[in-house]
Design an enzyme around this catalytic site. Structure first.
Site, PDB file in Angstrom:
ATOM      1  N   SER A 122       0.838  -1.206   0.000  1.00 12.01           N
ATOM      2  CA  SER A 122       0.000   0.000   0.000  1.00 12.01           C
ATOM      3  C   SER A 122       0.866   1.247   0.000  1.00 12.01           C
ATOM      4  CB  SER A 122      -0.931   0.026   1.223  1.00 12.01           C
ATOM      5  OG  SER A 122      -0.181   0.216   2.406  1.00 12.01           O
ATOM      6  N   GLY A 123       0.233   2.380  -0.262  1.00 11.07           N
ATOM      7  CA  GLY A 123       0.874   3.679  -0.111  1.00 11.07           C
ATOM      8  C   GLY A 123       2.148   3.859  -0.913  1.00 11.07           C
ATOM      9  N   ILE A 124       3.169   4.381  -0.252  1.00 13.40           N
ATOM     10  CA  ILE A 124       4.443   4.684  -0.903  1.00 13.40           C
ATOM     11  C   ILE A 124       5.087   3.428  -1.456  1.00 13.40           C
ATOM     12  CG2 ILE A 124       6.802   5.477  -0.466  1.00 13.40           C
ATOM     13  CD1 ILE A 124       5.592   7.474   1.559  1.00 13.40           C
ATOM     14  N   GLY A 125       5.071   2.331  -0.693  1.00 12.00           N
ATOM     15  CA  GLY A 125       5.675   1.088  -1.156  1.00 12.00           C
ATOM     16  C   GLY A 125       5.029   0.557  -2.412  1.00 12.00           C
ATOM     17  N   SER A 150      11.253  10.706   7.196  1.00 16.88           N
ATOM     18  CA  SER A 150      10.141  11.659   7.148  1.00 16.88           C
ATOM     19  C   SER A 150      10.704  13.050   7.402  1.00 16.88           C
ATOM     20  CB  SER A 150       9.105  11.306   8.224  1.00 16.88           C
ATOM     21  OG  SER A 150       8.145  12.331   8.375  1.00 16.88           O
ATOM     22  N   TYR A 169       5.885   8.430  16.612  1.00 19.17           N
ATOM     23  CA  TYR A 169       6.240   8.280  15.200  1.00 19.17           C
ATOM     24  C   TYR A 169       7.416   9.206  14.864  1.00 19.17           C
ATOM     25  CZ  TYR A 169       5.858   8.246  10.117  1.00 19.17           C
ATOM     26  OH  TYR A 169       6.132   8.131   8.771  1.00 19.17           O
TER      27      TYR A 169
END
Length: 396
Positions: free
Chosen positions: A20-23, A146, A159
Site C-alpha cells: 500500500s501507499g508509498i511502497g 520523514s 512516530y
C-alpha cells in the site's frame, strides 16, 4: 571504493511495505522502468500476491514474500528468497512503517514499543542484512524517513521519535560503510504529508478521525525519489516544500514552531470525514494461520480523505537536477538584476537638461584708478548702458 549502482533496468529490488501507499507506488514505478526483478514484502499476503501478479504481466518478474519486518527472521527470509530466485539483489528499500495518533499519556507503552519494533528495528535489521549482501557487489540501501526526522509533530510524538532514530541510524551506517570502503550508496528519503492509507492504518487514540497536516503530496512523488536514488547517489531527498519549511523554521525559531503546533496541531490532524473501517489499525498483525499473514485490508495507494494531493514538488525537482536548477536560478537572477540596474545604465538614463554653452569670453574684474573694482567684458560685449548715459568720469 566508489559506490556502484546499476541502471534500474538491470536491478533486482527489495521493497518492504509494498502492499500500500508509498511502497505500492514505488513497486509500480520500478516495474514501469523495467526493473529486472521485484521482491515485495508486507504482512498482507493476499494483497501482496495481487500486486505481484499485476506487476509481473510486463517485463518485470515480481514475487511476494509475506513478512513482518519487526521480526529479524522474516527479513532474513526476504533476503534469502531474493538470492534463491534472482541470485541476489541490488537495491533494498526499507519502507514499512506503522503510526500512532494521540497524547503521550493515553498511548500504552506496549503500543509505543511495537511502533519502534517496526519503524526503527525493522529499518536497522533490514539495512544490516542488505549491507552484508551488498558489501562486495555494490548497490543501494534506501531508508524512508520523514520530514518528522527533523521536527517532532505534536500528537505523533512516538512516530516522530522513530523517524529521528531512523535518520541517526542512516547517517551512522553511511559513515561506517564509507570508512570501510564498501561500494554501497545510503539514501534517506524524507516525505512531507503524503496522501496514503497511513492515517487509516494508524492506531488512533484521538476522539476524531486522524488526518495528515496539509498540504498533502502524491505518493508517486516519493516513488520517483526512491527510483532516482536507486541509480543516482544522493545523501537525502525531501519531498514537499510544505514539510521542509517546518523543519527549517524549527531550527531557526523553535519556540515559534512549538506554539504554532500547539495552536493548530489538533485541528490540522483530525477530520470529520469517515474513513474505511476495514483498514483501521494495522499496528499489530491481525491473525496468523500457519505461514499466512492476515493484516487489515490493504492494496491502495491513496487514503479515502477528500481533496486532491499535489502532483508536483519543485523542491524535489531541484534536488534531482541541481545543476539545471542552479543554471535556471542564475538566469533568473541575471534577468532581475538587469531590470533593477536598467535606470542606471547609459541607455536607460533619463535625458538631462542641456547646459547653456559657456561664453567664449568670461567677465573679468579691472581695478580703476580710484581703487574701485569694476566689471568689464571681453571683445564683442554690448554695453547695457542707456543712450543718455555718458562715459563715467573718474572720481578724485
Amino acid at each position: 571504493m566508489p559506490v556502484r549502482q546499476k541502471p534500474v533496468e538491470e536491478q533486482v529490488v527489495v521493497i518492504t511495505g509494498a502492499s500500500s501507499g508509498i511502497g505500492l507506488a514505488t513497486a509500480h514505478l520500478f516495474a514501469s522502468r523495467g526493473a529486472k526483478g521485484l521482491v515485495l514484502a508486507a504482512r498482507n499476503e493476499e494483497a501482496l500476491r495481487k500486486v505481484a501478479d499485476e506487476l509481473s504481466r510486463g517485463g518485470t518478474r515480481a514475487i511476494a514474500v509475506p513478512a513482518d519486518v519487526s521480526r529479524r527472521e522474516d527479513l532474513e527470509r526476504i533476503a534469502k528468497t531474493a538470492i534463491d530466485t534472482f541470485g541476489g539483489f541490488d537495491t533494498w528499500v526499507n519502507d514499512a512503517a506503522v503510526a500512532l495518533y494521540g497524547p503521550l499519556d493515553k498511548i500504552p507503552i506496549e503500543d509505543q514499543r511495537q511502533l519502534f519494533e517496526v519503524n526503527y528495528w525493522g529499518v536497522v535489521n533490514g539495512s544490516m542484512i542488505a549491507a552484508e549482501h551488498l558489501r562486495n557487489r555494490g548497490g543501494t540501501i534506501i531508508n524512508v524517513g520523514s520530514v518528522l526526522s527533523e521536527r517532532t509533530m505534536i500528537l505523533q510524538t512516538q512516530y516522530s521519535a522513530s523517524k529521528h532514530a531512523v535518520k541517526a541510524f542512516t547517517d551512522g551506517l553511511r559513515m561506517e560503510l564509507e570508512e570501510q570502503g564498501a561500494p554501497i550508496a545510503i539514501t534517506l528519503i524524507k516525505p512531507s504529508s503524503i496522501d496514503t492509507p497511513y492515517v487509516e492504518h494508524a492506531r488512533n487514540y484521538l476522539d476524531k478521525e486522524a488526518a495528515v497536516p496539509p498540504p498533502t503530496y502524491d505518493p508517486h512523488l516519493v516513488a520517483k525519489a526512491i527510483v532516482f536514488a536507486a541509480e543516482h547517489h544522493r545523501r537525502e531527498l525531501t519531498i514537499g516544500f510544505g514539510g521542509w519549511v517546518i523543519g527549517a523554521m524549527g531550527k531557526v525559531a523553535p519556540r515559534m514552531v512549538d506554539k504554532a503546533m500547539e495552536w493548530t496541531g489538533y485541528s490540522s490532524q483530525t477530520t470529520n470525514q469517515s474513513e474505511r473501517r476495514q483498514m483501521r489499525d494495522n499496528l499489530y498483525r491481525a491473525r496468523e494461520d500457519g505461514d499466512l499473514y492476515r493484516a487489515r485490508e490493504d492494496g491502495d495507494m491513496y487514503s479515502s480523505l477528500p481533496g486532491e494531493p499535489r502532483k508536483t514538488s519543485l523542491l524535489l525537482e531541484a534536488q534531482l537536477h541541481p545543476f539545471a536548477t542552479a543554471a535556471v536560478l542564475a538566469g533568473i537572477g541575471a534577468a532581475v538584476a538587469s531590470l533593477l540596474l536598467a535606470p542606471f545604465t547609459t541607455t536607460g538614463r533619463r535625458p538631462s537638461h542641456a547646459k547653456r554653452p559657456t561664453p567664449r569670453y568670461q567677465p573679468t574684474m579691472r581695478r580703476t584708478g580710484n581703487g574701485h573694482d569694476k566689471r568689464t567684458m571681453g571683445p564683442g560685449h554690448i554695453s547695457q548702458r542707456g543712450a543718455s548715459e555718458g562715459r563715467p568720469q573718474p572720481r578724485h
